[in-house]
Design an enzyme around this catalytic site. Structure first.
Site, PDB file in Angstrom:
ATOM      1  CE1 TYR A  11      -3.784  -1.730   5.480  1.00  0.00           C
ATOM      2  CE2 TYR A  11      -2.806   0.415   5.023  1.00  0.00           C
ATOM      3  CZ  TYR A  11      -3.435  -0.730   4.583  1.00  0.00           C
ATOM      4  OH  TYR A  11      -3.696  -0.897   3.240  1.00  0.00           O
ATOM      5  CB  SER A  58      -0.881   0.016   1.260  1.00  0.00           C
ATOM      6  OG  SER A  58      -1.554   1.255   1.388  1.00  0.00           O
TER       7      SER A  58
END
Ligand SMILES: NC(=O)c1ccc[n+]([C@@H]2O[C@H](COP(=O)([O-])OP(=O)(O)OC[C@H]3O[C@@H](n4cnc5c(N)ncnc54)[C@H](O)[C@@H]3O)[C@@H](O)[C@H]2O)c1
Length: 270
Positions: free
Chosen positions: A153, A140
């Site tokens: 995350y 990501s």
């Protein structure tokens, strides 16, 4: 929109966390490229619906990826039904993350889903793959830049890119490739929630950060995963492929010239 081609004909692919969001779109893209796809996740009803929407090329195998025995059962079921496993897409994730105030339980749970379970699934799946096998990890843009309000995350995604490199080296002698694909903002349940269900609102906000002027769509990520998993990418391993509408090419000035920044400041009401 997924376009049909045959580059994954005869391949068997597992996609984790494919009961919704990007996982479901990636599963559909792999099927559109000719693969048989196993939709892996925890929600039976949602997983069966995703598989049914794809059609005869997909089935659902209920699996909690944080449970080693469940992963073993999933792989055994795949081998029993299809006789081979060629592609693993580590897509499942948890967004449970409060940044600096996050609890130890949140750190352990989110890292367990996003990083540790991807590593263990890779270990177990590649044990039964032959030469030509491929693992694709979902990275990501969140794992590449500093941000407020988040820590676990992004850390998990940065670490996934690192184990992509390590496992690529470890598995290269067996002819197995490992790549990561890193999207930026992509239309999915979380973006849908934040935008009140409006793609127009999501695109308008996303236009500030993505030079291509909108947020991505799941099939735009899925088609790149299908390419990475195919023999067309046979000379690629260990690398990260950005699929982000240009998000990661921008610097802190967002690609806006200094002159424009000064003009904006001068135009601000006192
Ligand atoms: N949506 C985006 O804008 C975006 C941007 C960059 C990267 N990504 C990456 O794409 C992937 C999918 O993102 P998304 O937004 O579609 O996520 P999502 O939250 O919509 O879907 C994640 C899926 O993982 C499943 N999952 C969680 N824990 C699991 C477990 N223990 N066992 C099995 N399944 C489990 C969830 O049930 C869910 O179906 C993630 O790896 C994410 O980091 C997404």
């Amino acid at each position: 929109m997924n376009t049909q081609n045959a580059r994954l004909n005869g391949k068997l692919a597992i996609v984790t966390g494919a009961t919704q969001g990007l996982g479901a779109d990636i599963a559909a893209s792999l099927a559109a490229s000719g693969a048989q796809v196993v939709v892996v996740g925890r929600g039976r009803e949602a997983g069966e619906a995703v598989a049914a929407a794809i059609g005869a090329q997909a089935c659902f195998v209920e699996t909690d990826i944080t449970d080693d025995h469940a992963i073993d059962r999933c792989i055994a079921t795949v081998l029993d039904r299809h006789g081979h496993l060629d592609i693993l897409v580590n897509n499942a994730c948890s967004y449970d993350d409060q940044g600096l105030p996050s609890s130890r339980a949140q750190w352990l749970n989110t890292l367990n889903v996003n990083l540790v379970s991807a590593a263990i699934f890779t270990q177990k799946a590649t044990a039964v793959m032959g030469p030509g096998g491929v693992v694709v990890n979902l990275g990501s843009t969140g794992g590449k830049f500093g941000a407020d309000g988040r820590a676990i995350y992004p850390a998990s995604k940065a670490a996934l890119l690192q184990i992509t490199r390590n496992f690529a080296v470890a598995l290269a002698p067996r002819g197995i490739r490992v790549l990561s694909v890193s999207p930026a903002w992509t239309w999915s349940p979380s973006v849908e929630r934040m935008s009140g269900g409006s793609t127009e609102v999501a695109d308008a906000v996303g236009a500030h950060f993505h030079p291509l002027g909108r947020v991505g769509r799941g099939d735009e990520v899925g088609r790149v995963v299908a390419f990475a998993a195919s023999a067309e990418a046979s000379w690629m391993t260990g690398n990260d492929i950005a699929v982000d509408g240009g998000f990661s090419i921008l610097g802190p000035d967002q690609g806006i010239s200094p002159r424009t920044w000064f003009e904006r400041l001068a135009a601000r009401p006192d």
